[in-house]
Write a protein that holds these residues in place. Structure first.
Motif, PDB file in Angstrom:
ATOM      1  N   ASP A  27       0.831  -1.195   0.000  1.00 25.38           N
ATOM      2  CA  ASP A  27       0.000   0.000   0.000  1.00 25.38           C
ATOM      3  C   ASP A  27       0.874   1.257   0.000  1.00 25.38           C
ATOM      4  O   ASP A  27       1.063   1.903   1.023  1.00 25.38           O
ATOM      5  CB  ASP A  27      -0.919  -0.013   1.223  1.00 25.38           C
ATOM      6  CG  ASP A  27      -1.960   1.095   1.195  1.00 25.38           C
ATOM      7  OD1 ASP A  27      -2.192   1.671   0.124  1.00 25.38           O
ATOM      8  OD2 ASP A  27      -2.543   1.370   2.264  1.00 25.38           O
ATOM      9  N   ALA A  47       3.720  -9.011   6.176  1.00 25.51           N
ATOM     10  CA  ALA A  47       3.905  -7.564   6.013  1.00 25.51           C
ATOM     11  C   ALA A  47       4.030  -7.156   4.548  1.00 25.51           C
ATOM     12  O   ALA A  47       3.818  -5.989   4.207  1.00 25.51           O
ATOM     13  CB  ALA A  47       5.145  -7.103   6.779  1.00 25.51           C
ATOM     14  N   GLU A 223       5.346  -2.499   7.443  1.00 26.44           N
ATOM     15  CA  GLU A 223       4.151  -2.970   8.138  1.00 26.44           C
ATOM     16  C   GLU A 223       2.961  -2.720   7.239  1.00 26.44           C
ATOM     17  O   GLU A 223       2.823  -1.636   6.661  1.00 26.44           O
ATOM     18  CB  GLU A 223       3.948  -2.219   9.464  1.00 26.44           C
ATOM     19  CG  GLU A 223       4.974  -2.508  10.535  1.00 26.44           C
ATOM     20  CD  GLU A 223       4.700  -1.723  11.815  1.00 26.44           C
ATOM     21  OE1 GLU A 223       3.706  -0.957  11.839  1.00 26.44           O
ATOM     22  OE2 GLU A 223       5.476  -1.856  12.766  1.00 26.44           O
ATOM     23  N   ASN A 224       2.112  -3.724   7.109  1.00 24.88           N
ATOM     24  CA  ASN A 224       0.889  -3.590   6.320  1.00 24.88           C
ATOM     25  C   ASN A 224       1.150  -3.019   4.926  1.00 24.88           C
ATOM     26  O   ASN A 224       0.402  -2.187   4.422  1.00 24.88           O
ATOM     27  CB  ASN A 224      -0.123  -2.706   7.062  1.00 24.88           C
ATOM     28  CG  ASN A 224      -0.504  -3.275   8.416  1.00 24.88           C
ATOM     29  OD1 ASN A 224      -0.719  -4.479   8.549  1.00 24.88           O
ATOM     30  ND2 ASN A 224      -0.566  -2.419   9.425  1.00 24.88           N
TER      31      ASN A 224
END
Length: 261
Positions: A27, A47, A223-224
């Protein structure tokens, strides 16, 4: 390790990746690798680390994944319309998680397969000799079936296969996975030598942060699906959050989203 130049061999900016048209794995990820550098990519399971490497090498469609936004540039050129085999010929080699060797072929045949990336007039003989110099055990077992190698030897074979293709950039996905500590140290020592002696740039995904920091000059924490922290590994090693989360040192987590320059 050679001092990396300021020129970037890999540039990833604002990368978004989805699986099945619905699940977003990356993202807005942005990471850069300078020519001649080893860069580590850290993060928890899920992740987006392996997805990042697959996006770089354009193998996402094999897993129903797709890049939805962002850019990837390798050696100054976009990779958007470049097939995985063409990327190998241009100097990028992906050593995937789990080794992915051809178990039914001999060690030598596994290495010779990578010779397709070399110019037609160029023989892989010289690079084969280089592989056997770094990995003497592969030379000893070159006529044996690759499927009978130990896990550590298979990892050596996977890295050796990358070397045959004379890469400018190697993407390494969890090279320590499932290996005994002594073998991990041996393989990371050879990774360091390859970088120092051959000037090959590397992007390293690794759960063993301590080993990753021993070879990398720069690291990103994701992260993410996005980068939340990056900097020189010498600085990150002193960060309380990094020490607690990735190096197993207990203490105050501090500010996790600080960025070092």
């Amino acid at each position: 390790m050679k001092s990396p130049s300021n020129e970037r061999i890999l540039e990833i900016d604002g990368l978004q990746v989805e699986y099945g048209g619905a699940v977003r794995a990356l993202d807005g990820l942005s990471i850069h690798v300078k020519r001649g550098a080893v860069v580590a990519l850290l993060g928890a399971n899920g992740a987006g680390k392996s997805t990042t490497l697959k996006a770089i090498t354009n193998v996402l469609p094999l897993e129903d994944g797709a890049i939805r936004a962002g850019t990837i540039r390798f050696d100054g050129e976009s990779t958007a319309k470049v097939t995985p085999d063409q990327l190998v010929k241009r100097g990028m080699f992906h050593v995937m998680e789990g080794r992915r060797i051809f178990s039914e072929l001999t060690v030598l045949e596994n290495l010779q397969v990578a010779g397709f990336a070399l110019p037609r007039q160029e023989s892989p003989k010289q690079t084969l000799e280089l592989v056997f110099e770094y990995f003497p055990r592969l030379s000893e077992r070159k006529n044996g079936m690759a499927g009978y190698l130990s896990g550590g030897e298979q990892q050596m074979l996977a890295i050796g296969r990358a070397l045959v293709a004379k890469p400018k950039l190697i993407l390494l996905d969890e090279p320590s996975l499932g290996l005994a500590p002594k073998l991990v140290e041996e393989i990371f020592s050879i990774i360091t030598r390859i970088n120092r002696e051959q000037g090959v740039s590397m992007l390293l995904v690794e759960q063993n942060a301590m080993m990753a920091f021993s070879v990398a000059s720069h690291a990103y924490v994701i992260e993410n699906g996005r980068s939340v922290l990056d900097g020189l590994t010498t600085n990150l090693e002193r960060d309380p959050a990094i020490r607690e989360l990735y190096l197993g040192v207990q203490g105050d987590s501090g500010q996790r989203r600080r960025k070092y320059r």
